[in-house]
Enzyme design. Structure first.
Site, PDB file in Angstrom:
ATOM      1  N   GLU A   1      10.008  41.212 -18.056  1.00 51.89           N
ATOM      2  CA  GLU A   1       9.790  42.515 -17.418  1.00 51.89           C
ATOM      3  C   GLU A   1       8.881  43.416 -18.253  1.00 51.89           C
ATOM      4  O   GLU A   1       8.737  44.608 -17.945  1.00 51.89           O
ATOM      5  CB  GLU A   1      11.135  43.228 -17.191  1.00 51.89           C
ATOM      6  CG  GLU A   1      12.202  42.403 -16.505  1.00 51.89           C
ATOM      7  CD  GLU A   1      11.892  42.035 -15.064  1.00 51.89           C
ATOM      8  OE1 GLU A   1      10.731  42.182 -14.651  1.00 51.89           O
ATOM      9  OE2 GLU A   1      12.813  41.582 -14.366  1.00 51.89           O
TER      10      GLU A   1
ATOM     11  N   ASN B   1      16.311  44.714 -20.932  1.00 53.96           N
ATOM     12  CA  ASN B   1      15.188  44.814 -21.862  1.00 53.96           C
ATOM     13  C   ASN B   1      14.839  46.280 -22.088  1.00 53.96           C
ATOM     14  O   ASN B   1      15.121  47.143 -21.241  1.00 53.96           O
ATOM     15  CB  ASN B   1      13.968  44.031 -21.367  1.00 53.96           C
ATOM     16  CG  ASN B   1      13.832  44.055 -19.857  1.00 53.96           C
ATOM     17  OD1 ASN B   1      13.391  45.039 -19.283  1.00 53.96           O
ATOM     18  ND2 ASN B   1      14.244  42.969 -19.208  1.00 53.96           N
TER      19      ASN B   1
END
Length: 436
Positions: free
Chosen positions: A76, A31
């Protein structure tokens, strides 16, 4: 177009595609985040195809915490927000799980960062974050604390997970650090396995000397018109730069190509250029002791100039740090050309090793070496220099250097004793291919 000139959502799609295409993550892992000038944080979504993100997939988190977008944020996202909030100088964060970084995280150790200068200069006070379940508050806290409590830190390795890399410059810079560090770890792993001991490292004094080496002051000239010959050569440099990047011979930040234009001028890649997306405008013309106005050539341009001046038969130079070949640059292992006939035919004679810093301190010695010896030189903990009568010819040497190194490493991993070509077989090759 440079990545930095794209809209935030486009930047995230571009860099995530690069991460995936570089085999640094799986289709579902990793990410990214990017903070814009208004304080909004743009993040990649949870799940989805990392190699095929669309602009519409990207989410925008406003300063008040509200989220714009149709997807669910990555699990996250909390870590990204904490890093960017605790360290306001950071503009972007990259997280993924490439093989090198995961390997070191499984050992719960920190990698050597003084193997090559690019990593030594870009990775600051690397930290190890304690394990936490992905998406948990525990992991967010563990990672955030490493960045918050260590104000020089820009990289945190996560135990049994991967890494977070933050940048004050932007997303492309964060990706460059991320990729070069993973690359460096893979070299370290192979060097320790094949060499039987830890790799040779650059000292702080050597790095300081390397970084502080002053380029000579040069005048500039205005490029009025580009001839067809020069434009073709610029395009060829861009083509081979792209090819080198795609074949893992260059990274985004590591790799330089130059080509002679005529007796008094040559073209070279621009300092800080993105090797993945080099354009003809990022190729710099050096003419005598003058440089094309408005551009900064690679730091190594004076070495290239001296090699060209001393070797009229050399028309192209490539400096690179390919992964398998670099094992021989960071260890005391000899790079033996007597492996397969092609290796000896293309590379000719034994490749000499020059000490780290030779690109600064031994420029004339290197130029004379290429005149008399092999067309390739190894600079310890730095790069390989490949020369040729054309870009194609120099690139061929670079590929043979890397492919042959990979073959030797795999042979050693298979066990047994390496059996090189013997003296009589070498003589037969020399006689048949007129190698003197």
């Amino acid at each position: 177009m440079k990545v930095e000139k794209l809209e935030p959502s486009e930047q995230l799609c571009n860099i995530m595609s690069r991460i995936y295409d570089s085999k640094l993550t799986t289709v579902s892992g990793g990410n990214l985040s990017l903070k814009d000038q208004e304080g909004n944080i743009w993040v990649t979504p949870s799940g989805g195809d990392k190699g095929r993100y669309e602009v519409s997939d990207i989410l925008k988190i406003l300063p008040d915490g509200n989220i714009e977008g149709t997807k669910k944020p990555s699990v996250e996202t909390g870590i990204h927000r904490s890093i960017l909030a605790d360290r306001p100088e950071f503009k972007a964060v990259v997280h993924a799980h490439p093989a090198g970084l995961v390997a070191i995280s499984l050992l719960r150790e920190l990698p050597e960062t003084m193997i090559i200068p690019q990593v030594a200069n870009s990775v600051k006070n690397i930290r190890l974050a304690a394990y936490g379940c992905p998406g948990s508050e525990e992991l967010r806290r563990n990672v955030a604390e490493e960045f918050k409590d260590n104000q020089q830190t820009n990289v945190a390795i996560l135990e049994n997970h991967g890494a977070f890399v933050a940048s004050q410059i932007g997303l492309r810079d964060a990706f460059g650090i991320f990729k070069d560090l993973d690359f460096s770890i893979r070299i370290q792993a192979k060097a320790q396995t094949i060499g039987g001991k830890r790799p040779n490292l650059i000292s702080k004094e050597q790095l300081e000397h390397y970084n502080n080496a002053l380029l000579p002051k040069v005048e500039t000239f205005n490029q009025v018109e580009i001839s067809e010959q020069e434009m073709r050569l610029r395009e060829q440099i861009c083509d081979f730069c792209d090819r080198a990047y795609r074949r893992d011979l260059f990274t985004q930040n590591i790799g330089v190509i130059s080509a002679r234009l005529n007796d008094d001028s040559f073209l070279i890649t621009e300092s800080g250029a993105d090797n993945a997306q080099l354009t003809v405008n990022e190729v710099v013309k050096v003419q005598g002791m003058t440089v094309e106005a408005g551009k900064v050539p690679s730091k190594s341009f004076m070495l290239h100039k001296i090699i060209y001046d001393e070797n009229p038969n050399i028309n192209a130079i490539i400096m690179a740090a390919p992964e398998d070949a670099m094992v021989f640059a960071i260890t005391d292992l000899e790079y033996d050309l007597k492996t397969i006939p092609e290796c000896y035919i293309v590379l000719r004679e034994d490749i000499a090793k020059f000490p780290f810093g030779a690109t600064i301190d031994k420029q004339m010695e290197l130029a004379q070496y290429f005149k008399q010896k092999s067309p390739v030189a190894i600079i310890e903990n730095d790069c390989y220099i490949c020369t040729g009568n054309s870009i194609f010819n120099a690139f061929d040497k670079l590929e043979v250097v890397e492919f042959s190194a990979a073959a030797v490493i795999n042979a050693r991993l298979l066990g047994g004793h390496l059996k090189p070509i013997n003296k009589s077989q070498v003589k037969e090759i020399k006689d048949k291919f007129n190698i003197f």
